[in-house]
Design a protein around this motif. Structure first.
Motif, PDB file in Angstrom:
ATOM      1  N   PHE A   1       0.842  -1.205   0.000  1.00 35.15           N
ATOM      2  CA  PHE A   1       0.000   0.000   0.000  1.00 35.15           C
ATOM      3  C   PHE A   1       0.875   1.253   0.000  1.00 35.15           C
ATOM      4  O   PHE A   1       0.661   2.188  -0.754  1.00 35.15           O
ATOM      5  CB  PHE A   1      -0.916  -0.020   1.232  1.00 35.15           C
ATOM      6  CG  PHE A   1      -1.733   1.228   1.393  1.00 35.15           C
ATOM      7  CD1 PHE A   1      -2.910   1.404   0.680  1.00 35.15           C
ATOM      8  CD2 PHE A   1      -1.315   2.243   2.251  1.00 35.15           C
ATOM      9  CE1 PHE A   1      -3.666   2.566   0.820  1.00 35.15           C
ATOM     10  CE2 PHE A   1      -2.052   3.408   2.386  1.00 35.15           C
ATOM     11  CZ  PHE A   1      -3.231   3.576   1.667  1.00 35.15           C
ATOM     12  N   ARG A   2       1.893   1.252   0.880  1.00 31.99           N
ATOM     13  CA  ARG A   2       2.775   2.437   0.993  1.00 31.99           C
ATOM     14  C   ARG A   2       3.448   2.738  -0.350  1.00 31.99           C
ATOM     15  O   ARG A   2       3.498   3.881  -0.782  1.00 31.99           O
ATOM     16  CB  ARG A   2       3.845   2.200   2.073  1.00 31.99           C
ATOM     17  CG  ARG A   2       4.711   3.410   2.368  1.00 31.99           C
ATOM     18  CD  ARG A   2       5.755   3.095   3.407  1.00 31.99           C
ATOM     19  NE  ARG A   2       6.838   2.302   2.873  1.00 31.99           N
ATOM     20  CZ  ARG A   2       7.906   2.784   2.245  1.00 31.99           C
ATOM     21  NH1 ARG A   2       8.051   4.093   2.083  1.00 31.99           N
ATOM     22  NH2 ARG A   2       8.850   1.984   1.775  1.00 31.99           N
TER      23      ARG A   2
ATOM     24  N   GLU B   1       1.029   4.231  -2.788  1.00 31.82           N
ATOM     25  CA  GLU B   1       0.629   5.603  -2.445  1.00 31.82           C
ATOM     26  C   GLU B   1       1.788   6.602  -2.517  1.00 31.82           C
ATOM     27  O   GLU B   1       1.574   7.802  -2.609  1.00 31.82           O
ATOM     28  CB  GLU B   1       0.051   5.637  -1.015  1.00 31.82           C
ATOM     29  CG  GLU B   1      -1.283   4.934  -0.873  1.00 31.82           C
ATOM     30  CD  GLU B   1      -2.366   5.552  -1.751  1.00 31.82           C
ATOM     31  OE1 GLU B   1      -2.595   6.766  -1.647  1.00 31.82           O
ATOM     32  OE2 GLU B   1      -2.969   4.810  -2.558  1.00 31.82           O
TER      33      GLU B   1
ATOM     34  N   PHE C   1       3.092   5.106   9.395  1.00 28.35           N
ATOM     35  CA  PHE C   1       2.070   4.088   9.690  1.00 28.35           C
ATOM     36  C   PHE C   1       2.280   3.520  11.095  1.00 28.35           C
ATOM     37  O   PHE C   1       1.327   3.226  11.804  1.00 28.35           O
ATOM     38  CB  PHE C   1       2.163   2.950   8.654  1.00 28.35           C
ATOM     39  CG  PHE C   1       1.826   3.397   7.259  1.00 28.35           C
ATOM     40  CD1 PHE C   1       0.511   3.389   6.819  1.00 28.35           C
ATOM     41  CD2 PHE C   1       2.811   3.849   6.398  1.00 28.35           C
ATOM     42  CE1 PHE C   1       0.185   3.808   5.534  1.00 28.35           C
ATOM     43  CE2 PHE C   1       2.496   4.260   5.114  1.00 28.35           C
ATOM     44  CZ  PHE C   1       1.180   4.249   4.673  1.00 28.35           C
TER      45      PHE C   1
ATOM     46  N   LYS D   1       0.748   5.763  13.656  1.00 34.12           N
ATOM     47  CA  LYS D   1      -0.711   5.597  13.693  1.00 34.12           C
ATOM     48  C   LYS D   1      -1.082   4.303  14.437  1.00 34.12           C
ATOM     49  O   LYS D   1      -1.995   4.284  15.262  1.00 34.12           O
ATOM     50  CB  LYS D   1      -1.262   5.544  12.258  1.00 34.12           C
ATOM     51  CG  LYS D   1      -1.513   6.923  11.681  1.00 34.12           C
ATOM     52  CD  LYS D   1      -2.734   7.549  12.352  1.00 34.12           C
ATOM     53  CE  LYS D   1      -3.146   8.862  11.746  1.00 34.12           C
ATOM     54  NZ  LYS D   1      -4.040   9.621  12.629  1.00 34.12           N
TER      55      LYS D   1
ATOM     56  N   SER E   1      -3.651  13.399   9.742  1.00 32.66           N
ATOM     57  CA  SER E   1      -3.694  12.455   8.619  1.00 32.66           C
ATOM     58  C   SER E   1      -2.281  11.941   8.330  1.00 32.66           C
ATOM     59  O   SER E   1      -1.287  12.500   8.827  1.00 32.66           O
ATOM     60  CB  SER E   1      -4.228  13.165   7.377  1.00 32.66           C
ATOM     61  OG  SER E   1      -3.288  14.161   6.992  1.00 32.66           O
ATOM     62  N   LEU E   2      -2.191  10.912   7.495  1.00 33.96           N
ATOM     63  CA  LEU E   2      -0.878  10.375   7.108  1.00 33.96           C
ATOM     64  C   LEU E   2      -0.036  11.474   6.458  1.00 33.96           C
ATOM     65  O   LEU E   2       1.166  11.597   6.738  1.00 33.96           O
ATOM     66  CB  LEU E   2      -1.051   9.216   6.126  1.00 33.96           C
ATOM     67  CG  LEU E   2      -1.671   7.918   6.674  1.00 33.96           C
ATOM     68  CD1 LEU E   2      -1.881   6.933   5.542  1.00 33.96           C
ATOM     69  CD2 LEU E   2      -0.785   7.296   7.755  1.00 33.96           C
TER      70      LEU E   2
ATOM     71  N   ILE F   1      -3.721  -3.349   7.012  1.00 32.64           N
ATOM     72  CA  ILE F   1      -3.746  -1.919   6.744  1.00 32.64           C
ATOM     73  C   ILE F   1      -5.115  -1.287   7.011  1.00 32.64           C
ATOM     74  O   ILE F   1      -5.222  -0.127   7.400  1.00 32.64           O
ATOM     75  CB  ILE F   1      -3.264  -1.650   5.285  1.00 32.64           C
ATOM     76  CG1 ILE F   1      -3.180  -0.159   4.961  1.00 32.64           C
ATOM     77  CG2 ILE F   1      -4.116  -2.340   4.286  1.00 32.64           C
ATOM     78  CD1 ILE F   1      -2.061   0.505   5.637  1.00 32.64           C
ATOM     79  N   ARG F   2      -6.204  -2.107   6.886  1.00 32.47           N
ATOM     80  CA  ARG F   2      -7.557  -1.564   7.107  1.00 32.47           C
ATOM     81  C   ARG F   2      -7.706  -1.052   8.532  1.00 32.47           C
ATOM     82  O   ARG F   2      -8.407  -0.094   8.801  1.00 32.47           O
ATOM     83  CB  ARG F   2      -8.617  -2.638   6.842  1.00 32.47           C
ATOM     84  CG  ARG F   2      -8.769  -2.952   5.368  1.00 32.47           C
ATOM     85  CD  ARG F   2      -9.601  -4.168   5.161  1.00 32.47           C
ATOM     86  NE  ARG F   2      -9.042  -5.329   5.865  1.00 32.47           N
ATOM     87  CZ  ARG F   2      -9.552  -6.544   5.838  1.00 32.47           C
ATOM     88  NH1 ARG F   2     -10.632  -6.784   5.156  1.00 32.47           N
ATOM     89  NH2 ARG F   2      -8.986  -7.541   6.493  1.00 32.47           N
TER      90      ARG F   2
ATOM     91  N   LEU G   1      -5.672   0.631  10.178  1.00 28.19           N
ATOM     92  CA  LEU G   1      -5.107   1.975  10.325  1.00 28.19           C
ATOM     93  C   LEU G   1      -5.893   2.996   9.515  1.00 28.19           C
ATOM     94  O   LEU G   1      -5.945   4.170   9.860  1.00 28.19           O
ATOM     95  CB  LEU G   1      -3.655   2.003   9.865  1.00 28.19           C
ATOM     96  CG  LEU G   1      -2.709   1.054  10.595  1.00 28.19           C
ATOM     97  CD1 LEU G   1      -1.331   1.152  10.018  1.00 28.19           C
ATOM     98  CD2 LEU G   1      -2.710   1.379  12.071  1.00 28.19           C
ATOM     99  N   LEU G   2      -6.496   2.529   8.447  1.00 29.16           N
ATOM    100  CA  LEU G   2      -7.159   3.486   7.558  1.00 29.16           C
ATOM    101  C   LEU G   2      -8.613   3.739   7.943  1.00 29.16           C
ATOM    102  O   LEU G   2      -9.143   4.801   7.692  1.00 29.16           O
ATOM    103  CB  LEU G   2      -7.087   2.999   6.107  1.00 29.16           C
ATOM    104  CG  LEU G   2      -5.657   2.844   5.570  1.00 29.16           C
ATOM    105  CD1 LEU G   2      -5.681   2.320   4.149  1.00 29.16           C
ATOM    106  CD2 LEU G   2      -4.913   4.189   5.619  1.00 29.16           C
ATOM    107  N   LEU G   3      -9.204   2.748   8.608  1.00 32.27           N
ATOM    108  CA  LEU G   3     -10.633   2.911   8.924  1.00 32.27           C
ATOM    109  C   LEU G   3     -10.823   3.751  10.182  1.00 32.27           C
ATOM    110  O   LEU G   3     -10.016   3.738  11.068  1.00 32.27           O
ATOM    111  CB  LEU G   3     -11.291   1.529   9.094  1.00 32.27           C
ATOM    112  CG  LEU G   3     -11.354   0.721   7.795  1.00 32.27           C
ATOM    113  CD1 LEU G   3     -11.940  -0.655   8.049  1.00 32.27           C
ATOM    114  CD2 LEU G   3     -12.178   1.440   6.738  1.00 32.27           C
TER     115      LEU G   3
END
Ligand code: CAO
Length: 430
Positions: free
Chosen positions: A242-243, A246, A262, A265, A318-319, A425-426, A428-430
């Motif tokens: 993912f990283r 992105e 990450f 987070k 945010s990231l 990863i979900r 951290l993102l959710l």
């Protein structure tokens, strides 16, 4: 009109350290008012103003080394006095108080000198440079008289300056508690003085101010907190995919997205589930202060040593914001532009050696935090999925915690949770 003020004879041929500036640009000063305090290897020296006037420019800063004749500041207005005779040293230390042979008009009057030992061996054998301690000559004299190691005194003055009352409070506390040795009735044996030259060629170079401060803090933290280090591994294969995906998008915004963002987070999510890791023991030792904020200290390696700037409210950022801020503080740290405030108030610390290499390590807790996460370089490992081995990217984690606050089982659970968060990863993102 402004006149440059030069440092009068310090009595030493070697450069001396500026340990305190008592004035700032714009201050009105009177004749004889102390401008700055210096420390040579023999004495602390107060430099008085040669005349009344307004400080127009400071040409030096704390920590800088100066020598006789150096321009130290620019003084506007006021009447400049003619040559001053050498002032007598406040106390002994005659050798450091050599008389100036001539005092040009722009030189400050001879400095007031009081003897001081720059390196004070404590009873435990830990040495401390007095240049790192803010205290005037009178306070240093009192401390010497009472045999007090100033590095152990709690400073209550402005900018951590130690007052006479602080020294007295320290002595009173020792007398009332009856403590003469470390708790448990033992004291640490001191290091013998060793002449290293007897074994071969050597070269001696002074430790940087940051290194000296760090060594005091690390020694204290290592001795005060019973450390346990829990090791674990997180599978970050999906996170890295993912990283990488992105990264290009982030780079367009001028932001570098490293794994650390990450990890910050994930740490905050774990801290929310395990609040005792986001805490401090108070000064009485009787209460645990649970923090409702998530300020993460990040250990940054600089040419002068280790510093730990704090990234505030990580949970609310945010990231992209975190990546930007991380890059900014790293640059600020390496350019020595961090303020004391930038390095205060962390509730948890991360030390990442992931950009360098190595597997696991045992980080020292950044008291008053109760835990620190060490992160090492990820590498591909064969992981058995129940039917076959799969190449997975594995991140080594080393969590040191204060065993007074955190039990072994909690330490293990925290790491398991962290690995889970980083593994999906979900989370951290959710
Ligand atoms: N595994 C694999 N690669 C990693 C990694 C990890 N865990 N962490 C970072 N990397 C990679 C980054 O992606 C980057 O790769 P590219 O250059 O190919 O993009 C590279 O390593 C360098 O990263 P970085 O170190 O510049 O950035 P960071 O965000 O990971 O870390 C900072 C920033 C300030 C923490 C770091 O520069 C630093 O100073 N680390 C040393 C801290 C230290 O000394 N700790 C010891 C204290 S004693 O307890």
């Amino acid at each position: 009109m402004a006149t440059d003020i030069h440092l009068p004879d310090t009595g030493s041929t070697n450069p001396v350290d500026i340990i305190e500036l008592h004035v700032k640009v714009g201050d009105e000063v009177s004749e004889g008012q102390t401008l700055m305090t210096l420390e040579s290897d023999k004495a602390t020296i107060d430099v008085p103003s040669p005349a009344a006037g307004k400080i127009e420019k400071l040409l030096v800063k704390v920590g800088q080394k100066v020598k006789t004749g150096d321009a130290i500041l620019s003084l506007a207005g006021g009447e400049q006095k003619a040559a001053q005779p050498a002032a007598k040293p406040v106390e002994a230390a005659q050798t450091a108080a050599a008389k100036p042979t001539e005092t040009p008009v722009e030189k400050a009057p001879a400095p007031q000198i009081s003897e001081a030992k720059p390196i004070t061996p404590s009873p435990e054998g830990v040495t401390t440079s007095s240049a790192d301690i803010l205290a005037g000559p009178a306070v240093r004299r009192l401390a010497r008289l009472l045999g007090v190691d100033l590095s152990k005194v709690n400073a209550t003055g402005e900018r951590n300056r130690i007052s006479k009352d602080d020294v007295k409070a320290y002595v009173k506390n020792i007398l009332t508690s009856g403590a003469t040795t470390a708790s448990g009735g033992f004291s640490l044996p001191s290091m013998p003085v060793i002449d290293f030259a007897q074994f071969g060629a050597i070269e001696s170079s002074p430790l940087s101010r940051i290194k000296k401060l760090t060594s005091q803090n690390l020694s204290r933290n290592w001795l005060l907190a019973p450390h346990v280090t829990q090791f674990d591994e997180a599978d970050i294969t999906d996170l890295e995919a993912f990283r990488k995906r992105e990264s290009a998008r982030f780079e367009k915004q001028g932001v570098k997205l490293t794994p650390l963002v990450f990890i910050m987070k994930a740490v905050v999510s774990a801290l929310k589930e395990f609040p005792q890791f986001n805490a401090s023991i108070d000064h009485t030792g009787d209460n645990l202060i649970l923090k409702k904020h998530y300020h993460i200290g990040i250990a940054v390696d600089t040419p002068d040593g280790l510093v730990v700037p704090v990234i505030r409210n990580v949970d609310q950022k945010s990231l992209t914001e975190l990546a930007k801020e991380l890059a900014e503080v790293s640059v600020k740290a390496r350019e020595k532009k961090l303020s004391a405030q930038d390095m205060q108030g962390s509730s948890f610390t991360i030390s990442s050696l992931g950009g360098i290499g190595g597997k696991f390590f045992t980080p020292i807790i950044n008291l008053p935090n109760v835990a620190i996460l060490g992160v090492s370089k990820s590498s591909i490992k064969p992981i058995y999925d129940g039917s076959q081995f799969q190449p997975r990217l594995i991140l080594p984690l080393s969590l040191s915690y204060d065993h007074r606050v955190i039990d072994g089982a909690e330490g293990a659970r925290f790491c398991v949770k962290l690995a889970q968060l980083l593994g999906d990863i979900r989370n951290l993102l959710l």
